[in-house]
Design an enzyme around this catalytic site. Sequence first.
Site, PDB file in Angstrom:
ATOM      1  N   PHE A 167      46.304  47.274  31.353  1.00  7.83           N
ATOM      2  CA  PHE A 167      46.869  47.533  32.673  1.00  7.83           C
ATOM      3  C   PHE A 167      46.449  46.396  33.586  1.00  7.83           C
ATOM      4  CE2 PHE A 167      46.999  48.970  37.023  1.00  7.83           C
ATOM      5  CZ  PHE A 167      48.277  49.495  37.087  1.00  7.83           C
ATOM      6  N   ASP A 188      40.276  39.876  33.409  1.00  9.46           N
ATOM      7  CA  ASP A 188      40.739  40.702  34.524  1.00  9.46           C
ATOM      8  C   ASP A 188      39.632  41.697  34.865  1.00  9.46           C
ATOM      9  OD1 ASP A 188      41.830  42.593  36.216  1.00  9.46           O
ATOM     10  OD2 ASP A 188      43.759  42.691  35.175  1.00  9.46           O
ATOM     11  N   LYS A 244      40.507  44.823  44.346  1.00 10.58           N
ATOM     12  CA  LYS A 244      40.031  46.168  44.680  1.00 10.58           C
ATOM     13  C   LYS A 244      38.772  46.156  45.532  1.00 10.58           C
ATOM     14  CE  LYS A 244      42.385  48.589  40.925  1.00 10.58           C
ATOM     15  NZ  LYS A 244      43.487  49.094  41.755  1.00 10.58           N
TER      16      LYS A 244
END
Length: 411
Positions: A151, A236, A265
């Site tokens: 993801f 990531d 984030k």
Amino acid sequence: MTAPTRVPVRTRTSADLIRAEEPVLAHNYHPLPVVVARAEGTWVEDVEGRRYLDMLAGYSALNFGHRHPALVEAAHAQLDRLTLTSRAFHNDRLAEFAERLAQLTGQDMVLPMNTGAEAVESGIKVARKWAYDVKGVPADRATIVVAADNFHGRTTTIVSFSTDETARAGFGPFTPGFRVVPYNDLAALEAAVDETTAAVLIEPIQGEAGVVIPDEGYLTGVRELTHREGCLFIADEIQSGLGRTGRTLAVEHEGVVPDVLLLGKALGGGIVPVSAVVGRRDVLGVLRPGEHGSTFGGNPLAAAVGTAVVELLETGEFQRRAAELGAVLRDGLADLVGKGVIGFRSRGLWAGVDIDPALGTGREISQGLLGEGVLAKDTHGSTIRLAPPLTITEAELVSALGALARVLGRG
């Protein structure tokens, strides 16, 4: 025709507000039936004043809790001075942010962006440019190797290499140039890499897949393979980074230094969207003016908040808390195995918990936790994710585990 009288939002109930969303919001989410109105630290409050312990932390965007005083102070101070210039001009906050973030991560250069998906898209563009300019891959033939069950976001390019059909179906045609291999499989990865490979792009821990942690040595193997084959290793760390796993970066658990890191984030402190591509000078240095950009990327408000986030991480306090309380989380989940939990994976304050399907789906268990005053979120099937703010206390964490035990006991 007289327009209907609108009830002020502040006097509406949760049910009123949920109904009001139905005709006007695109249905791209299926949220749990709670309407949050206020938050502080590890707790949120709905419009009726009910309080909930937040065990999701905005998918790690709220690593420092809701409205951390140092972050709110930094945002307030910057709001009174300057919020946006665009990168058409310099601003007085960006250099410090970039310098300190590069130092924190052990890298040379920073490309500031806004969202996690933007960071991934930017990393892809940088890798391709590097492949053509430095590695010598023929034009338009660069490939990037990724892992199944990944993801990395939901843009058209990113879902082109997703294996989640819910994310892909109905959104083609897809962007070429990606090769998908099983996660945690070095042999398959090696077989997919060739002279056209610009980069290997992976999550050190797959969050959306259920906090899937690779075998010890996998990340080291990826690093050795990419060195040997002359391609980039892009990690990531948008969910796994910035303290979540008990280290500043999840790759540090194996002492690995990728060529490029993707961050987001938590970098915005739960206040503004902030993301970044951080990497070696010879990699990010391939970009030239006009080749890539973002109106809001690196804006003064984002840089001020991002710098305050880096300051918190420089103390090491949050990494230590995640490691120490992660042991409490791990032990508490171990006690539930065989009592409704059939397995779990955890690292630091992050866990994927597999619930006995006979007791309900992950969403049903999350709804049960909601009734206990705990916010959590399902991922796939009967798996739920737990990722509380790193500011959580041991007593709060034990309370959340007790709530989970009660929900499972009712199943």
